[in-house]
Motif scaffolding. Structure first.
Motif, PDB file in Angstrom:
ATOM      1  N   ASP A  77       0.804  -1.222   0.000  1.00  0.00           N
ATOM      2  CA  ASP A  77       0.000   0.000   0.000  1.00  0.00           C
ATOM      3  C   ASP A  77       0.834   1.267   0.000  1.00  0.00           C
ATOM      4  OD1 ASP A  77      -2.380  -1.464   0.047  1.00  0.00           O
ATOM      5  OD2 ASP A  77      -2.345  -1.612   2.233  1.00  0.00           O
ATOM      6  N   ARG A 189      -2.574  17.633  -3.267  1.00  0.00           N
ATOM      7  CA  ARG A 189      -2.781  16.969  -1.989  1.00  0.00           C
ATOM      8  C   ARG A 189      -3.091  18.029  -0.944  1.00  0.00           C
ATOM      9  NH1 ARG A 189      -1.176  11.515  -0.246  1.00  0.00           N
ATOM     10  NH2 ARG A 189      -1.143  11.353  -2.496  1.00  0.00           N
ATOM     11  N   THR A 210     -12.756  20.551  -1.243  1.00  0.00           N
ATOM     12  CA  THR A 210     -11.963  19.447  -1.789  1.00  0.00           C
ATOM     13  C   THR A 210     -11.158  18.765  -0.694  1.00  0.00           C
ATOM     14  OG1 THR A 210     -11.775  20.637  -3.886  1.00  0.00           O
ATOM     15  CG2 THR A 210     -10.247  18.817  -3.523  1.00  0.00           C
ATOM     16  N   GLU A 213     -13.201  16.061   0.977  1.00  0.00           N
ATOM     17  CA  GLU A 213     -13.291  14.825   0.200  1.00  0.00           C
ATOM     18  C   GLU A 213     -12.013  14.006   0.317  1.00  0.00           C
ATOM     19  OE1 GLU A 213     -16.014  13.649  -1.173  1.00  0.00           O
ATOM     20  OE2 GLU A 213     -16.991  15.416  -0.310  1.00  0.00           O
ATOM     21  N   GLN A 214     -10.862  14.674   0.297  1.00  0.00           N
ATOM     22  CA  GLN A 214      -9.611  13.945   0.441  1.00  0.00           C
ATOM     23  C   GLN A 214      -9.475  13.353   1.851  1.00  0.00           C
ATOM     24  OE1 GLN A 214      -6.061  15.825  -0.939  1.00  0.00           O
ATOM     25  NE2 GLN A 214      -6.925  16.408  -2.913  1.00  0.00           N
ATOM     26  N   ARG A 216     -11.977  12.317   3.676  1.00  0.00           N
ATOM     27  CA  ARG A 216     -12.844  11.127   3.679  1.00  0.00           C
ATOM     28  C   ARG A 216     -12.141   9.947   3.008  1.00  0.00           C
ATOM     29  NH1 ARG A 216     -17.688  14.482   2.656  1.00  0.00           N
ATOM     30  NH2 ARG A 216     -19.072  14.291   4.475  1.00  0.00           N
ATOM     31  N   SER A 217     -11.516  10.207   1.861  1.00  0.00           N
ATOM     32  CA  SER A 217     -10.842   9.136   1.126  1.00  0.00           C
ATOM     33  C   SER A 217      -9.692   8.548   1.933  1.00  0.00           C
ATOM     34  CB  SER A 217     -10.321   9.663  -0.216  1.00  0.00           C
ATOM     35  OG  SER A 217     -11.384  10.157  -1.008  1.00  0.00           O
ATOM     36  N   ALA A 218      -9.017   9.394   2.714  1.00  0.00           N
ATOM     37  CA  ALA A 218      -7.883   8.932   3.516  1.00  0.00           C
ATOM     38  C   ALA A 218      -8.309   8.296   4.829  1.00  0.00           C
ATOM     39  CB  ALA A 218      -6.941  10.097   3.796  1.00  0.00           C
ATOM     40  N   GLY A 219      -9.615   8.321   5.147  1.00  0.00           N
ATOM     41  CA  GLY A 219     -10.093   7.735   6.387  1.00  0.00           C
ATOM     42  C   GLY A 219      -9.955   8.621   7.602  1.00  0.00           C
ATOM     43  N   LYS A 220      -9.546   9.883   7.413  1.00  0.00           N
ATOM     44  CA  LYS A 220      -9.407  10.790   8.543  1.00  0.00           C
ATOM     45  C   LYS A 220     -10.748  11.393   8.957  1.00  0.00           C
ATOM     46  CE  LYS A 220      -4.658  12.093   7.350  1.00  0.00           C
ATOM     47  NZ  LYS A 220      -3.751  13.202   6.967  1.00  0.00           N
ATOM     48  N   THR A 222     -14.334  10.237   9.336  1.00  0.00           N
ATOM     49  CA  THR A 222     -14.982   8.935   9.418  1.00  0.00           C
ATOM     50  C   THR A 222     -16.509   9.051   9.365  1.00  0.00           C
ATOM     51  OG1 THR A 222     -15.104   9.017  11.833  1.00  0.00           O
ATOM     52  CG2 THR A 222     -13.046   8.193  10.855  1.00  0.00           C
ATOM     53  N   ASP A 226     -19.469  12.120  10.277  1.00  0.00           N
ATOM     54  CA  ASP A 226     -20.670  12.455   9.499  1.00  0.00           C
ATOM     55  C   ASP A 226     -21.931  12.339  10.335  1.00  0.00           C
ATOM     56  OD1 ASP A 226     -20.044  13.280   6.810  1.00  0.00           O
ATOM     57  OD2 ASP A 226     -19.268  11.269   6.434  1.00  0.00           O
TER      58      ASP A 226
END
Length: 345
Positions: A77, A189, A210, A213-214, A216-220, A222, A226
């Motif tokens: 990863d 980034r 933006t 969204e990044q 959320r994608s990185a899992g920071k 959660t 929300d």
């Protein structure tokens, strides 16, 4: 470090130009700084077939390592995970014997170790230095990509040290941002934390950011974030609820991420939809982990509403009595009976 010359192939990172058929080279500036720091005297092999015999043993062992560890290509990863795997393979390889030699690689190295020079006390900075200016979007351009920095640095020039897998941003001598390096061109980034001071003044821009969204994608950011956000918006309205969430995100600068998420979950279950309530629950978790466990071996978790009830002053009032109401009922029944009796007469 070796005490004599170190033999090198004509790697591009070191050799800027090969001068004819001799061993003379025009070396890259960073390479000259690197070998000067470690006191290395370089010796370059001849290019092509003429120099193949000068490094045959090294190339043979590289081929062995590649065939045994990189075939098939490992799936990881991150570059850090791959480097950790390579370290483990290298340690196992130390117990291997090359061909029919009587000793292992580690045993031969123990013989060679006393003959080596000690490494310098100061590490060598391998990163490349840049000094970009922060634009109005709180971003800097490094090579072909863009990275975020805190909004307070807009318009200032910062110092960036670019490494193979990450980059570090400094304001003077203070680290202000750290990003994983983007490999593809034209990427961006963003760190949500860098924009919180601006978003708390304009919470309406938060849902479409933006950086969100990044995150959320990185899992920071959660699903617990929300859910708490939705409940806060329902209770306080869009603006106040979103601002409360941003205040919670600011707490991440002082509290561990996992403790903050747990605090959000507990506050949500208790119906406590303020940043102060989340901070209280998160700090309780942090304190419970720092303190030694009791006889039961595990720390207990107290919900916010239970904590409030436990800290109320004792109620010394007597229990309520309904005796007076019973007297009223008896009088009403008595008067009602006399009235019916008079009618009967």
């Amino acid at each position: 470090m070796p005490r004599s010359k170190v033999r090198y192939d004509n790697l591009k990172a070191a050799v800027a130009r090969v001068l004819g058929l001799s061993r003379a080279r025009v070396e890259a500036d960073r390479w000259i700084a690197f070998r000067s720091h470690f006191g290395i005297e370089s010796f370059y092999c001849r290019p092509g077939i003429e120099g193949a015999h000068e490094k045959g043993g090294v190339e043979g062992q590289i081929g062995y390592f590649r065939r045994n560890h990189f075939t098939p290509v490992p799936e990881v990863d991150s570059l850090a995970e791959l480097n950790e795997l390579v370290d483990q393979w290298d340690l196992r390889d130390g117990r291997r014997r090359i061909g029919s030699r009587p000793r292992t690689i580690d045993e031969y190295f123990q013989v060679e170790r006393p003959l080596l020079m000690p490494l310098p006390e100061e590490p060598f900075e391998t990163g490349r230095l840049f000094t970009p200016r922060v634009d109005r979007y709180s971003q800097i351009a490094v090579r072909t990509n863009r990275y975020s920095v805190p909004v307070r640095l807009i318009g200032k020039r910062v110092r960036v040290v670019l490494h193979a897998s990450h980059l570090v941003v400094y304001d003077r001598n203070v680290e202000v941002a750290r990003h994983e390096r983007l490999i593809a061109k034209g990427g961006c980034r963003l760190d949500l934390d860098h924009y919180l001071e601006a978003l708390i003044r304009k919470p309406g821009a938060f849902p479409g950011a933006t950086a969100l969204e990044q995150a959320r994608s990185a899992g920071k950011f959660t699903p617990v974030h929300d859910a708490w956000w939705a409940a806060a918006v329902k209770a306080h309205g869009d603006t106040a609820g979103t601002r409360a969430l941003i205040e919670v995100l600011l707490l991440a600068r002082h509290l561990p991420h996992e403790h903050l998420v747990a605090g959000l979950s507990m506050a949500l279950r208790a119906g406590a939809l303020t940043a102060d309530a989340v901070a209280l629950e998160a700090r309780k978790i942090t304190q419970a982990e720092d303190e030694p466990t009791g006889a039961a071996g595990a720390a207990t978790v107290t919900f916010l509403h239970e904590w409030r009830l436990a800290h109320l002053p004792p109620d010394t009032r007597p229990l309520p009595s309904v005796t007076h109401y019973d007297q009223l009922l008896r009088r009403r029944r008595a008067s009602g009976g006399e009235h019916r009796g008079g009618e009967a007469q």
